[in-house]
Motif scaffolding. Structure first.
Motif, short mmCIF file in Angstrom:
data_model
loop_
_atom_site.label_atom_id
_atom_site.label_comp_id
_atom_site.label_asym_id
_atom_site.label_seq_id
_atom_site.Cartn_x
_atom_site.Cartn_y
_atom_site.Cartn_z
N VAL A 1 -13.39 -8.50 -14.82
CA VAL A 1 -12.44 -7.43 -14.57
C VAL A 1 -11.63 -7.80 -13.33
O VAL A 1 -12.19 -8.07 -12.27
CB VAL A 1 -13.17 -6.08 -14.35
CG1 VAL A 1 -12.16 -4.98 -14.06
CG2 VAL A 1 -14.03 -5.73 -15.56
N THR A 2 -10.31 -7.82 -13.48
CA THR A 2 -9.40 -8.09 -12.37
C THR A 2 -8.57 -6.83 -12.15
O THR A 2 -8.73 -5.85 -12.88
CB THR A 2 -8.51 -9.32 -12.69
OG1 THR A 2 -7.62 -9.00 -13.76
CG2 THR A 2 -9.36 -10.54 -13.05
N PRO A 3 -7.68 -6.79 -11.17
CA PRO A 3 -6.96 -5.55 -10.92
C PRO A 3 -6.25 -4.96 -12.14
O PRO A 3 -6.28 -3.75 -12.35
CB PRO A 3 -5.96 -5.94 -9.82
CG PRO A 3 -6.69 -7.01 -9.06
CD PRO A 3 -7.41 -7.80 -10.13
N ASP A 4 -5.62 -5.81 -12.96
CA ASP A 4 -4.82 -5.29 -14.07
C ASP A 4 -5.13 -5.91 -15.43
O ASP A 4 -4.41 -5.68 -16.40
CB ASP A 4 -3.33 -5.49 -13.77
CG ASP A 4 -2.89 -4.65 -12.58
OD1 ASP A 4 -3.21 -3.45 -12.55
OD2 ASP A 4 -2.24 -5.21 -11.67
N LYS A 5 -6.20 -6.70 -15.51
CA LYS A 5 -6.56 -7.34 -16.77
C LYS A 5 -8.07 -7.48 -16.86
O LYS A 5 -8.76 -7.51 -15.84
CB LYS A 5 -5.94 -8.74 -16.88
CG LYS A 5 -4.43 -8.75 -16.96
CD LYS A 5 -3.91 -10.16 -17.08
CE LYS A 5 -2.38 -10.16 -17.11
NZ LYS A 5 -1.84 -11.51 -17.25
N ILE A 6 -8.54 -7.60 -18.09
CA ILE A 6 -9.92 -7.99 -18.33
C ILE A 6 -9.88 -9.26 -19.17
O ILE A 6 -9.12 -9.35 -20.15
CB ILE A 6 -10.71 -6.89 -19.07
CG1 ILE A 6 -10.81 -5.62 -18.22
CG2 ILE A 6 -12.11 -7.38 -19.44
CD1 ILE A 6 -11.55 -4.47 -18.89
N TYR A 7 -10.67 -10.24 -18.78
CA TYR A 7 -10.81 -11.49 -19.52
C TYR A 7 -12.20 -11.50 -20.13
O TYR A 7 -13.20 -11.44 -19.40
CB TYR A 7 -10.62 -12.70 -18.60
CG TYR A 7 -9.24 -12.75 -17.99
CD1 TYR A 7 -8.20 -13.42 -18.62
CD2 TYR A 7 -8.97 -12.13 -16.77
CE1 TYR A 7 -6.93 -13.46 -18.07
CE2 TYR A 7 -7.70 -12.17 -16.21
CZ TYR A 7 -6.69 -12.83 -16.86
OH TYR A 7 -5.43 -12.88 -16.31
N CYS A 8 -12.28 -11.56 -21.44
CA CYS A 8 -13.56 -11.49 -22.14
C CYS A 8 -13.86 -12.81 -22.85
O CYS A 8 -12.95 -13.45 -23.37
CB CYS A 8 -13.51 -10.39 -23.21
SG CYS A 8 -13.09 -8.76 -22.56
N ILE A 9 -15.12 -13.15 -22.87
CA ILE A 9 -15.59 -14.31 -23.61
C ILE A 9 -16.38 -13.79 -24.81
O ILE A 9 -17.30 -12.98 -24.66
CB ILE A 9 -16.49 -15.22 -22.75
CG1 ILE A 9 -15.79 -15.61 -21.44
CG2 ILE A 9 -16.95 -16.43 -23.55
CD1 ILE A 9 -14.51 -16.39 -21.62
N TYR A 10 -15.98 -14.23 -25.99
CA TYR A 10 -16.63 -13.81 -27.24
C TYR A 10 -16.97 -15.04 -28.08
O TYR A 10 -16.27 -16.06 -27.99
CB TYR A 10 -15.68 -12.94 -28.08
CG TYR A 10 -15.70 -11.48 -27.72
CD1 TYR A 10 -16.25 -10.54 -28.58
CD2 TYR A 10 -15.17 -11.03 -26.52
CE1 TYR A 10 -16.26 -9.20 -28.26
CE2 TYR A 10 -15.19 -9.70 -26.19
CZ TYR A 10 -15.74 -8.78 -27.06
OH TYR A 10 -15.76 -7.45 -26.73
N ARG A 11 -18.00 -14.91 -28.89
CA ARG A 11 -18.31 -15.88 -29.94
C ARG A 11 -18.04 -15.20 -31.27
O ARG A 11 -18.49 -14.07 -31.49
CB ARG A 11 -19.78 -16.29 -29.87
CG ARG A 11 -20.13 -17.09 -28.66
CD ARG A 11 -21.57 -17.56 -28.68
NE ARG A 11 -21.87 -18.22 -27.42
CZ ARG A 11 -22.70 -17.75 -26.50
NH1 ARG A 11 -23.35 -16.62 -26.71
NH2 ARG A 11 -22.89 -18.41 -25.37
N ALA A 12 -17.30 -15.89 -32.12
CA ALA A 12 -16.97 -15.33 -33.43
C ALA A 12 -16.51 -16.47 -34.34
O ALA A 12 -16.01 -17.48 -33.86
CB ALA A 12 -15.86 -14.29 -33.31
N PRO A 13 -16.65 -16.29 -35.64
CA PRO A 13 -16.22 -17.34 -36.56
C PRO A 13 -14.69 -17.44 -36.69
O PRO A 13 -14.18 -18.45 -37.17
CB PRO A 13 -16.86 -16.95 -37.89
CG PRO A 13 -17.07 -15.48 -37.79
CD PRO A 13 -17.31 -15.19 -36.34
#
Length: 90
Positions: A46-58
């Motif tokens: 979580v940053t001031p104005d964005k969220i960076y997410c790491i996902y695993r998916a096909p």
């Protein structure tokens, strides 16, 4: 399984309190449970104005489905091709 980084533009999200982040996490986990075992949330930054997410998916499509169902933006989705760190230099 491929891993992806998702950029979510959410102005002011860095000011969200613990209860708000918990609620967002619960929403995400409920949708993930409904989508089944083929998609996994690893963690998010979580940053001031964005969220960076790491996902695993096909597929990127499954990540888009998760975002739409949960009501979260997915402004960009990029497949992770490699992971480097200071250990890479050794």
């Amino acid at each position: 399984m491929p891993e992806y980084v998702i950029e979510r533009e959410m102005p002011g999200v860095g000011d969200t309190d613990a209860a708000g982040l918990k609620g967002a996490s619960q929403t995400s986990c409920n949708v993930l449970r409904d989508l089944g075992p083929d998609i996994q949330w690893v963690h998010s930054y979580v940053t001031p104005d964005k969220i960076y997410c790491i996902y695993r998916a096909p597929s990127e499509e499954l990540i888009k489905t998760h975002a739409e169902t949960a009501g979260f933006p997915a402004n960009s989705i990029s497949e992770i091709k490699a992971l480097i760190s200071p250990m890479t230099a050794e």
